[in-house]
Enzyme design. Structure first.
Site, PDB file in Angstrom:
ATOM      1  CE  LYS A  62      -2.211  -0.940   3.738  1.00  0.00           C
ATOM      2  NZ  LYS A  62      -1.012  -2.644   3.846  1.00  0.00           N
TER       3      LYS A  62
ATOM      4  NE  ARG B  36      -4.359  -1.650   9.503  1.00  0.00           N
ATOM      5  CZ  ARG B  36      -3.173  -1.088   8.780  1.00  0.00           C
ATOM      6  NH1 ARG B  36      -3.924   0.155   8.404  1.00  0.00           N
ATOM      7  NH2 ARG B  36      -2.314  -1.737   8.995  1.00  0.00           N
TER       8      ARG B  36
ATOM      9  NE  ARG C  82       7.856  -2.265   6.798  1.00  0.00           N
ATOM     10  CZ  ARG C  82       6.592  -1.875   6.767  1.00  0.00           C
ATOM     11  NH1 ARG C  82       6.279  -0.990   5.280  1.00  0.00           N
ATOM     12  NH2 ARG C  82       6.056  -2.295   7.413  1.00  0.00           N
TER      13      ARG C  82
ATOM     14  NE  ARG D  89       6.185  -0.473  10.434  1.00  0.00           N
ATOM     15  CZ  ARG D  89       5.258  -0.388   9.557  1.00  0.00           C
ATOM     16  NH1 ARG D  89       5.487   0.055   8.354  1.00  0.00           N
ATOM     17  NH2 ARG D  89       4.290  -0.927   9.631  1.00  0.00           N
TER      18      ARG D  89
ATOM     19  NE  ARG E 185       2.009  -5.602  11.490  1.00  0.00           N
ATOM     20  CZ  ARG E 185       3.154  -5.114  10.354  1.00  0.00           C
ATOM     21  NH1 ARG E 185       4.201  -5.505  11.173  1.00  0.00           N
ATOM     22  NH2 ARG E 185       2.690  -4.536   8.718  1.00  0.00           N
TER      23      ARG E 185
HETATM   24  P1  B4P Z   1       3.765  -2.032   2.585  1.00  0.00           P
HETATM   25  O1  B4P Z   1       2.175  -2.604   2.298  1.00  0.00           O
HETATM   26  O2  B4P Z   1       3.176  -0.601   1.800  1.00  0.00           O
HETATM   27  O3  B4P Z   1       3.177  -1.658   4.264  1.00  0.00           O
HETATM   28  P2  B4P Z   1       2.738  -0.823   5.179  1.00  0.00           P
HETATM   29  O4  B4P Z   1       2.359   0.777   3.976  1.00  0.00           O
HETATM   30  O5  B4P Z   1       3.629  -0.176   5.740  1.00  0.00           O
HETATM   31  O6  B4P Z   1       1.712  -1.529   5.458  1.00  0.00           O
HETATM   32  P3  B4P Z   1       1.532  -1.834   7.003  1.00  0.00           P
HETATM   33  O7  B4P Z   1      -0.019  -2.610   6.729  1.00  0.00           O
HETATM   34  O8  B4P Z   1       2.146  -3.086   7.356  1.00  0.00           O
HETATM   35  O9  B4P Z   1       1.106  -0.980   7.868  1.00  0.00           O
HETATM   36  P4  B4P Z   1       0.567   0.343   8.214  1.00  0.00           P
HETATM   37  O10 B4P Z   1       1.372   1.141   8.383  1.00  0.00           O
HETATM   38  O11 B4P Z   1      -0.867   0.351   7.305  1.00  0.00           O
HETATM   39  O12 B4P Z   1       4.768  -3.028   2.350  1.00  0.00           O
HETATM   40  C1  B4P Z   1       5.394  -3.514   3.121  1.00  0.00           C
HETATM   41  C2  B4P Z   1       6.634  -3.656   2.639  1.00  0.00           C
HETATM   42  O13 B4P Z   1       7.063  -4.763   1.454  1.00  0.00           O
HETATM   43  C3  B4P Z   1       7.726  -2.568   1.825  1.00  0.00           C
HETATM   44  O14 B4P Z   1       9.235  -3.031   2.834  1.00  0.00           O
HETATM   45  C4  B4P Z   1       7.887  -2.401   0.640  1.00  0.00           C
HETATM   46  O15 B4P Z   1       9.961  -2.393  -0.195  1.00  0.00           O
HETATM   47  C5  B4P Z   1       7.975  -4.092  -0.102  1.00  0.00           C
HETATM   48  N1  B4P Z   1       7.046  -4.175  -1.148  1.00  0.00           N
HETATM   49  C6  B4P Z   1       6.114  -3.405  -1.387  1.00  0.00           C
HETATM   50  N2  B4P Z   1       5.776  -3.818  -3.081  1.00  0.00           N
HETATM   51  C7  B4P Z   1       6.083  -5.518  -2.728  1.00  0.00           C
HETATM   52  C8  B4P Z   1       6.538  -6.296  -4.292  1.00  0.00           C
HETATM   53  N3  B4P Z   1       6.030  -5.775  -5.632  1.00  0.00           N
HETATM   54  N4  B4P Z   1       7.586  -6.928  -3.694  1.00  0.00           N
HETATM   55  C9  B4P Z   1       8.338  -6.919  -2.868  1.00  0.00           C
HETATM   56  N5  B4P Z   1       8.530  -5.969  -2.377  1.00  0.00           N
HETATM   57  C10 B4P Z   1       7.424  -4.532  -1.907  1.00  0.00           C
HETATM   58  O16 B4P Z   1      -0.129   0.019   9.899  1.00  0.00           O
HETATM   59  C11 B4P Z   1       1.296  -0.147  11.199  1.00  0.00           C
HETATM   60  C12 B4P Z   1      -0.054  -0.308  12.223  1.00  0.00           C
HETATM   61  O17 B4P Z   1      -0.176   0.978  12.948  1.00  0.00           O
HETATM   62  C13 B4P Z   1      -1.069  -1.695  12.177  1.00  0.00           C
HETATM   63  O18 B4P Z   1      -0.572  -2.410  11.941  1.00  0.00           O
HETATM   64  C14 B4P Z   1      -1.903  -0.801  13.544  1.00  0.00           C
HETATM   65  O19 B4P Z   1      -1.385  -0.921  14.459  1.00  0.00           O
HETATM   66  C15 B4P Z   1      -1.910   1.032  13.631  1.00  0.00           C
HETATM   67  N6  B4P Z   1      -2.910   1.595  12.040  1.00  0.00           N
HETATM   68  C16 B4P Z   1      -3.057   2.397  11.544  1.00  0.00           C
HETATM   69  N7  B4P Z   1      -3.516   2.400  10.649  1.00  0.00           N
HETATM   70  C17 B4P Z   1      -4.467   2.057  10.724  1.00  0.00           C
HETATM   71  C18 B4P Z   1      -6.385   2.488  11.512  1.00  0.00           C
HETATM   72  N8  B4P Z   1      -6.941   2.645  10.658  1.00  0.00           N
HETATM   73  N9  B4P Z   1      -7.088   1.349  12.153  1.00  0.00           N
HETATM   74  C19 B4P Z   1      -6.008   1.111  13.808  1.00  0.00           C
HETATM   75  N10 B4P Z   1      -4.705   0.702  13.508  1.00  0.00           N
HETATM   76  C20 B4P Z   1      -3.627   0.893  12.464  1.00  0.00           C
END
Ligand code: B4P
Length: 191
Positions: free
Chosen positions: A14, A89, A128, A134, A146
């Site tokens: 994302k 979410r 990552r 993190r 998660r």
């Molecule tokens: P991403 O999927 O981009 O990770 P993210 O956006 O950080 O999502 P995540 O769900 O983990 O965290 P968030 O900050 O939303 O990519 C992950 C990795 O994959 C990267 O290293 C990237 O380089 C790699 N990658 C991507 N595409 C690739 C490809 N095609 N091939 C190979 N590698 C690839 O949330 C974190 C925490 O915050 C949650 O657990 C929760 O506690 C809280 N939170 C956030 N939003 C919330 C909400 N709305 N409600 C409640 N809690 C919330």
């Protein structure tokens, strides 16, 4: 106005794809994960409260994230549209977002759901974790939690957007460029 919900499990890409979409479409990026992490690093009360949930891989309570999105939306006066990344979410968050956007007459255009196999999610997050610092990427048990929380509380959102004709499933396996191309194709249909 183009308002996109960028959806998918942790590690689906994302944040990665949001960067590309902001550039291509001039949208404003609202990532609740990024907003919460900046509150954490600033050591605010909200950040400290959020940390206790995030470090365990649990969701931060709805009222905290909804309040955060509301105050962000209030500060933006002119926009071509938004990318909501990691929000909503839960169904309650989706309903709150609809209410906020409908008040402005600018509803969600589409939910773009990145679909990725579980083992690939784990591999991406573990790699990552080696560089990101993190806490939620450091431990495979937390990553599993998660993904379980996503399956229980977040996945049902597909059934929230589907009847509105706003759900678009996208294969999230492959190179970053390939996936970006798939997203662009879908956005071309809803723009
Ligand atoms: P991403 O999927 O981009 O990770 P993210 O956006 O950080 O999502 P995540 O769900 O983990 O965290 P968030 O900050 O939303 O990519 C992950 C990795 O994959 C990267 O290293 C990237 O380089 C790699 N990658 C991507 N595409 C690739 C490809 N095609 N091939 C190979 N590698 C690839 O949330 C974190 C925490 O915050 C949650 O657990 C929760 O506690 C809280 N939170 C956030 N939003 C919330 C909400 N709305 N409600 C409640 N809690 C919330």
């Amino acid at each position: 106005m183009l308002n996109i919900v960028l959806f998918g499990p942790p590690g689906a890409g994302k944040g990665t794809q949001a960067e590309f979409l902001i550039e291509s479409y001039g949208l404003i990026h609202l990532s609740t994960g990024d907003l919460l992490r900046s509150e954490m690093s600033a050591g605010t009360k909200l950040g400290l409260e959020a940390k206790s949930f995030m470090d365990k891989g649990e969701l931060v309570p709805d009222e905290i994230v909804i309040g955060m999105i509301k105050s962000k939306l209030d500060t933006v006066k002119e926009a071509k549209g938004f990318i909501f990344d990691g929000f909503p979410r839960t169904v309650d968050q989706a309903m709150a977002l609809d209410e906020l956007l409908n008040n402005n007459g600018t509803p969600i255009s589409g939910m773009l759901s990145l679909e990725v196999e579980k083992q690939e999610l784990i591999n991406r997050l573990v790699s990552r974790g080696k560089i990101s610092g993190r806490a939620d990427d450091q431990d495979e048990a937390i990553i599993e939690n998660r993904i379980n929380v996503y399956n229980q509380k977040t996945l049902p959102l597909i059934e929230y957007y589907k009847p509105q004709g706003k759900y678009f499933g996208i294969n999230g396996m492959g190179s970053i460029a390939e996936i970006a191309g798939r997203l662009k194709e879908v956005i071309g249909k809803i723009e």
